[in-house]
Design a protein around this motif. Structure first.
Motif, PDB file in Angstrom:
ATOM      1  N   GLU A 106       8.553 -12.848   1.252  1.00  0.00           N
ATOM      2  CA  GLU A 106      10.137 -12.445   0.930  1.00  0.00           C
ATOM      3  C   GLU A 106      10.219 -11.257   0.325  1.00  0.00           C
ATOM      4  N   SER A 107      10.925 -10.386   0.808  1.00  0.00           N
ATOM      5  CA  SER A 107      11.244  -8.899   0.225  1.00  0.00           C
ATOM      6  C   SER A 107      12.654  -8.594   0.342  1.00  0.00           C
ATOM      7  N   LYS A 108      13.182  -7.293   0.029  1.00  0.00           N
ATOM      8  CA  LYS A 108      14.409  -6.979   0.279  1.00  0.00           C
ATOM      9  C   LYS A 108      14.883  -6.985   1.731  1.00  0.00           C
ATOM     10  N   LYS A 109      13.778  -6.726   2.554  1.00  0.00           N
ATOM     11  CA  LYS A 109      14.200  -6.892   4.058  1.00  0.00           C
ATOM     12  C   LYS A 109      14.419  -8.168   4.501  1.00  0.00           C
TER      13      LYS A 109
END
Length: 303
Positions: A106-109
């Motif tokens: 899970e990341s900002k994208k």
């Protein structure tokens, strides 16, 4: 509304799996997979992509051991980058043992599901990196299914320039592909760091603004290829290959291990938005470098 969502989900699933997959080769990688027509050969990397659904399958051949790459996937460094290992599974690919890793990130994208398929031996690793949005369970299942159809054929005639817009003629009895990417190719004669070692690389790069001083720009880029070395001598002269103008730079350098190398480097201006760079390196002499790499550079062609 809930019923409608279920129907849409089922229709989407059927549209994905009802298509007849076609075995398709990843150019220059000796790999093929069974994919539907929704997936296209990627232009930014070696592999496939489903652009509308943001899914991709990247294929790499790495010149290090399978054991090392497995350790890297399972390392604390991967955990620090936010990758959570969900499953590790032993599978069979091309009649050889392989490992399939399923990970979550899970990341900002957004949230994504990763599938790493790795196999090889003590000298090389075929590394397949597949990705799909975690929210699309049907697509994730399909990506996983595609990855497991991988066939690697060591005897396949390899054309590393198949997916590139240019090519050079290289003596494959001397040079082997060490690295193949979406922008270029690296060859070596596999002699290691010895006086007999030879390497040749060619790459295409984009250029946003045409430089005012073309020679200065080219020289700066060519010197960047030997930036970690100490330069002993250098000469730069104009050259024209395949109707493209540029510069050839011959240099002698000393690397970090105090060993000399002799470099034959070429810079060519392509169209309005790109240029090409070639670098041949010999650990023997400038004469060997020029004799070996000048014919290769002059065989350059734009497709």
């Amino acid at each position: 509304m809930k019923y409608l969502l279920i129907v849409v989900h089922l229709l989407f699933a059927n549209s994905l799996f009802s298509q007849t997959p076609k075995r398709t080769i990843v150019p220059g990688m000796k790999c093929s997979m069974e994919i539907s027509e929704d997936y296209k050969l990627a232009t930014r990397f070696n592999g496939f992509e489903h652009t509308s659904l943001n899914a991709s399958i990247l294929v790499s051949k790495l010149s290090n051991s399978l054991e090392k790459n497995i350790a890297s996937i399972e390392s604390d460094e991967m955990k620090k980058k936010g990758f959570i290992l969900l499953e590790k599974k032993e599978v069979v690919v091309s009649n050889n043992k392989a490992f399939l890793f399923e990970l979550f990130n899970e990341s900002k994208k957004g949230k994504v599901r990763k599938y790493f398929l790795v196999f090889g031996d003590s000298t090389k690793t075929i590394f397949i990196d597949a990705m799909a949005p975690d929210s699309n369970a049907v697509l994730c299942a399909e990506i996983k299914k595609i990855v497991l159809t991988t066939i690697y054929d060591e005897k396949m005639m390899e054309d590393p320039f198949a997916s590139l817009g240019f090519s050079v003629s290289v003596d494959t009895s001397v040079f082997k592909v060490a690295k193949n990417s979406s922008t270029g190719v690296v060859y070596t004669n596999e002699e290691g760091n010895t006086p007999a070692f030879l390497s040749f690389s060619i790459v295409s790069q984009s250029i946003k603004i045409k430089p005012n001083n073309e020679k200065e720009f080219a020289e700066l880029k060519l010197k960047g290829l030997t930036s970690t070395d100490s330069v002993i001598s250098v000469s730069v002269n104009p050259i024209t290959i395949h109707n493209l103008n540029g510069f050839v730079m011959e240099s002698a350098t000393i690397n970090k291990t105090k060993k000399p190398s002799y470099n034959y480097q070429v810079f060519l201006y392509g169209g309005k938005e790109n240029y090409y760079m070639m670098m041949g390196r010999s650990m023997s002499s400038m004469e060997t470098s020029r004799k070996t790499f000048e014919p290769i550079a002059k065989s350059f062609q734009v497709k």
